[in-house]
Design an enzyme around this catalytic site. Structure first.
Site, mmCIF file in Angstrom:
data_model
loop_
_atom_site.group_PDB
_atom_site.id
_atom_site.type_symbol
_atom_site.label_atom_id
_atom_site.label_comp_id
_atom_site.label_asym_id
_atom_site.label_seq_id
_atom_site.Cartn_x
_atom_site.Cartn_y
_atom_site.Cartn_z
ATOM 1 N N ASP A 189 0.708 -1.170 0.020
ATOM 2 C CA ASP A 189 -0.002 -0.152 0.079
ATOM 3 C C ASP A 189 0.846 1.191 -0.012
ATOM 4 O OD1 ASP A 189 -2.080 1.869 0.414
ATOM 5 O OD2 ASP A 189 -2.911 0.645 2.124
ATOM 6 N N GLY A 209 -5.137 3.527 -7.993
ATOM 7 C CA GLY A 209 -5.276 3.481 -9.419
ATOM 8 C C GLY A 209 -4.648 4.597 -10.165
ATOM 9 N N ASP A 211 -10.431 4.120 -1.349
ATOM 10 C CA ASP A 211 -11.173 3.052 -0.475
ATOM 11 C C ASP A 211 -12.754 2.976 -0.650
ATOM 12 O OD1 ASP A 211 -8.558 2.812 0.254
ATOM 13 O OD2 ASP A 211 -9.007 3.131 2.548
HETATM 14 C C1 GLA Z 1 -5.502 2.327 2.643
HETATM 15 C C2 GLA Z 1 -6.049 1.088 1.942
HETATM 16 C C3 GLA Z 1 -6.999 0.183 2.615
HETATM 17 C C4 GLA Z 1 -6.276 -0.185 3.892
HETATM 18 C C5 GLA Z 1 -5.898 1.148 4.616
HETATM 19 C C6 GLA Z 1 -4.949 0.277 5.752
HETATM 20 O O1 GLA Z 1 -6.449 3.150 2.953
HETATM 21 O O2 GLA Z 1 -6.500 1.636 0.693
HETATM 22 O O3 GLA Z 1 -7.547 -0.786 1.982
HETATM 23 O O4 GLA Z 1 -5.625 -1.098 3.621
HETATM 24 O O5 GLA Z 1 -5.112 1.834 3.865
HETATM 25 O O6 GLA Z 1 -4.433 1.594 6.754
#
Ligand code: GLA
Length: 370
Positions: free
Chosen positions: A132, A173, A194
């Site tokens: 991430d 994305g 998200d």
């Molecule tokens: C980001 C990701 C989420 C999750 C959080 C965790 O927002 O997009 O899917 O993994 O971090 O902190």
């Protein structure tokens, strides 16, 4: 763009399926919860239905020991024992990190420890990594080349780790990830920010932001419109059916995000609708597309390996509506056997088009046989 492509790890010939802790539990995830979830995945039949990855999202990390090895916090006393438990159930274990120094929730990331962390995951028996971007934006310039190189670095580290690990890119994305996600070794990549457990979020992420990305998906490398919210309580069962249907049409990874230990029968029926899951897992691996749209009603279609087509009649509007799927829009001619995949009912042979009354925010999903 990295000059040398990372070799394909041979995984995820169909979109990965499993469970992830984040949508429902955020920082509450623990060793105990993950074990209970694995038990529930087996007991409810989710495992048999294909949901095999049990994925720990953010907040498991502590810091680093004197040798620079990543350590777990007190919610996860023994990752190796946990993976042994999960593997003993016939399931697989996933974990989460960031190319930056910190994860999105502010925990330790993999920056400058990529090879070391990949080896640690392998030694723990980890089968899946979600990686991430988050604080990486503070240490890297945010160009496509730099971002792709940072992802390729971990892609290579996973390949050299001694264990086959599914690689999930999470950078929302940005920077045309579809163009390079596969090249950096990614088996899947997020396409948006998200998701949340509300119709407006599903409508935006699912219907508005996915079209156009279909050309990037195929066996081993998938667009990821984010994890499922099915069963988390913020939408109706009809909306969750729409969520599930659209994700399966999109050949999306199916990562349940609800509490499997405490799942209503109607939610179990949605997540484990074998006929709908089969559309997601179809071996042809061709992402479905919108083939017709009129106001808030639309028709999506996905070609299948057996020569048939999956077709969804969606109603994004606020009142029930009649929706018609024209065979000409789907690329089909003449009369074909049709089956309703939510009613589990054969509808006989149907010529030229199929019309159904679809509830507000609902779906009718059919398979047109070859
Ligand atoms: C980001 C990701 C989420 C999750 C959080 C965790 O927002 O997009 O899917 O993994 O971090 O902190």
């Amino acid at each position: 763009m990295p000059t040398t492509a990372v070799k394909y790890n041979g995984m995820s010939k169909t979109p990965p399926m499993g469970w992830n802790s984040w949508n429902k539990f955020q920082s509450q995830v623990s060793d105990k919860m993950v074990r209970e979830m694995a038990d529930a995945i087996v007991k409810t039949g989710m495992g048999k239905a294909g949901y095999i990855y049990v994925n720990i999202d953010d907040t498991w990390e502590a810091g680093r020991d004197a040798a620079g090895n990543i350590t777990t916090n007190n919610k996860f006393p023994d990752m190796k024992a946990l993976s042994a438990y999960i593997h003993g159930k016939g399931l697989k274990l996933g974990i989460y990190s960031s190319p930056g120094p910190k994860t999105c929730a502010g925990y330790e990331g993999s920056y400058q420890h990529e090879e070391q962390d990949a080896k640690t995951y392998a030694a723990w028996g980890i089968d899946y990594l979600k990686y991430d971007w988050c604080s990486a934006s503070q240490v890297y310039d945010n160009t496509q080349a730099t971002m792709a190189a940072a992802y390729a670095k971990m892609g290579t580290a996973l390949l050299n780790s001694g264990r086959t690990i599914v690689y999930s890119l999470c950078q929302y994305g940005n920077l045309d990830v579809g163009e390079w996600g596969e090249k950096v070794g990614g088996n899947l990549w997020r396409t948006t920010g998200d998701i949340s457990d509300r119709w407006a979020s599903l409508d935006n992420i699912g219907f508005k932001l996915q079209p156009g990305r279909e050309k990037f998906a195929g066996p081993g490398h998938w667009n990821d419109p984010d994890m499922l919210e099915v069963g988390n309580g913020g939408m109706t069962d009809i909306e969750y059916q729409t969520h599930m249907s659209l994700w399966c049409l999109l050949s999306a990874p199916l990562l349940a995000g609800n509490d499997i230990r405490d799942m209503k029968p109607s939610i179990a029926d949605i997540l484990m609708n074998k006929e709908v899951v089969a559309i997601d897992q179809d071996k042809l691996g061709k992402q479905g597309v919108r083939v017709a749209q009129e106001g808030t009603v639309e028709v999506w279609a996905k070609p299948l390996a057996d020569g048939g087509s999956a077709v969804a009649l969606f109603n994004r509007g606020d009142a029930a509506a009649k929706v018609t799927a024209k065979w000409s829009d789907v690329g089909v001619k003449g009369s074909h056997k049709v089956r309703d995949l939510w009613k589990h009912a054969d509808l006989g042979k149907v010529a030229d088009q199929y019309t159904a009354e679809v509830p507000s925010h609902g779906v009718v999903m059919i398979k047109i046989a070859k």
